[in-house]
Write an enzyme that holds these catalytic residues in place. Structure first.
Site, mmCIF file in Angstrom:
data_model
loop_
_atom_site.group_PDB
_atom_site.id
_atom_site.type_symbol
_atom_site.label_atom_id
_atom_site.label_comp_id
_atom_site.label_asym_id
_atom_site.label_seq_id
_atom_site.Cartn_x
_atom_site.Cartn_y
_atom_site.Cartn_z
ATOM 1 N N ILE A 137 0.868 -1.252 0.019
ATOM 2 C CA ILE A 137 -0.160 -0.110 -0.017
ATOM 3 C C ILE A 137 1.135 1.117 0.083
ATOM 4 C CG2 ILE A 137 -2.019 -0.934 1.117
ATOM 5 C CD1 ILE A 137 -1.124 -0.128 3.730
ATOM 6 N N ASP A 138 0.537 2.281 -0.500
ATOM 7 C CA ASP A 138 1.157 3.458 -0.463
ATOM 8 C C ASP A 138 1.652 4.012 0.722
ATOM 9 O OD1 ASP A 138 0.722 3.327 -3.295
ATOM 10 O OD2 ASP A 138 -0.941 4.806 -3.338
ATOM 11 N N LYS A 139 2.773 4.812 0.618
ATOM 12 C CA LYS A 139 3.444 5.445 1.660
ATOM 13 C C LYS A 139 2.233 6.412 2.491
ATOM 14 C CE LYS A 139 6.744 9.157 3.013
ATOM 15 N NZ LYS A 139 7.678 10.181 2.683
ATOM 16 N N ARG A 237 -7.256 5.631 -5.892
ATOM 17 C CA ARG A 237 -6.873 7.127 -6.402
ATOM 18 C C ARG A 237 -7.193 7.595 -7.744
ATOM 19 N NH1 ARG A 237 -0.939 7.532 -4.470
ATOM 20 N NH2 ARG A 237 -1.180 9.607 -4.825
#
Length: 303
Positions: A137-139, A237
């Protein structure tokens, strides 16, 4: 040392050289290319140039790529919020701001550094940089993810991700009032045609499906639950931006000037369910919304 030689074509004229090289040499990231400029490893017509140099037709570009250094990722005593752990898997509630695995220029402070300290064994399928990492998962996305502690568990979980049989639900705060109760976004995702660092809905992209349900609506915002049917990079997103409701705090796919001061997109991986690689039983994990997410919702409810 590897040497790459390129000649600028008519269609490429007037582009910044760093952007052009990112497009032409896909195996190199833009950050890596910037480092090559800083180390004077890129010449145009036998002269060193800056990354902002705008190329001309016929320019001869010479790129020297140094030999890869032996990578070593060190264990670090970083606190982890462990939801569940056994001899095969460990389920983590990742905080916003933590990178999942090391990458060039960022070899410390990642989830992998923390895992190497806390776990004696991790699967080695993804090598030194990504031991145990089956998905990411993204930062700036918080929430639950599963890590494999051995190769058998890794292969078992990877097969479930490939088959899209793993349950993944996210909570996201998005811009605008969504009038429908929910819907399905079925739109292919691939690299952005003009910016290779971004993703977008493109005709030639990979199949991508997101199911969303509106949970609450505020003044000019909506809280949605998104269930991933597929798992493309930045899928939620990109898809929410595609339907005109980008995530709050997302300056890449959303509003460049945010109405609310947020560090990164307001997105939380809330639920993860999968078949255990050894018991073959379905198990599911749920993580609480982080405090900053809850405070933001409480603030909006009072408006």
């Amino acid at each position: 040392m590897e040497k790459i030689l390129l000649e600028v074509q008519q269609s490429e004229e007037a582009q910044r050289i760093d952007k052009l090289l990112t497009l032409k040499i896909e195996k190199l990231s833009r950050n890596f290319i910037q480092g090559l400029f800083e180390n004077e490893s890129i010449k145009v017509n036998d002269k060193f140039v800056k990354s902002k140099y705008k190329v001309k037709v016929g320019d001869k570009i010479e790129v020297d790529i140094p030999e890869a250094e032996e990578l070593r990722v060190e264990p670090e005593d970083i606190p982890l919020n462990i939801i569940y752990e056994d001899e095969d898997v460990v389920v983590i509630n990742k905080p916003q701001g933590m990178v999942v695995h090391p990458a060039p220029g960022n070899y410390n402070g990642t989830l992998v550094n923390a895992l190497l300290y806390h776990c004696k064994d991790l699967s080695g399928i993804n090598g030194v940089i990504r031991p145990g990492i089956v998905h990411r998962i993204d930062k700036d996305t918080s929430g639950v993810l599963v890590v494999a502690k051995n190769d058998n568990a890794h292969n078992h979980l990877a097969a479930q991700f490939k088959e899209h049989s793993i349950k993944r639900e996210y909570y996201a705060l998005v811009e605008g009032r969504i009038k429908k109760e929910g819907g399905v976004i079925n739109a292919p995702i691939g690299r952005h045609v003009n910016d290779r660092l971004k993703f977008a809905v493109v005709k030639e992209g990979k199949h991508a499906v997101t199911h969303y349900e509106v949970l609450e609506v505020y003044g000019g915002y909506s809280l949605v639950k998104c269930r991933l049917e597929t798992g493309r990079t930045h899928q939620i997103r990109v898809h929410m931006s595609f339907i005109g409701h980008p995530l709050v705090g997302d300056t890449v796919y959303g509003l460049k000037k945010q109405k609310m001061a947020q560090t990164g997109q307001v997105l939380h991986a809330k639920t993860l369910g999968f078949i255990h690689p050894k018991t073959n039983e379905y198990i599911e994990f749920d993580s609480e919304l982080p405090e900053n997410f809850k405070r933001l919702l409480e603030k909006l409810r009072k408006i």
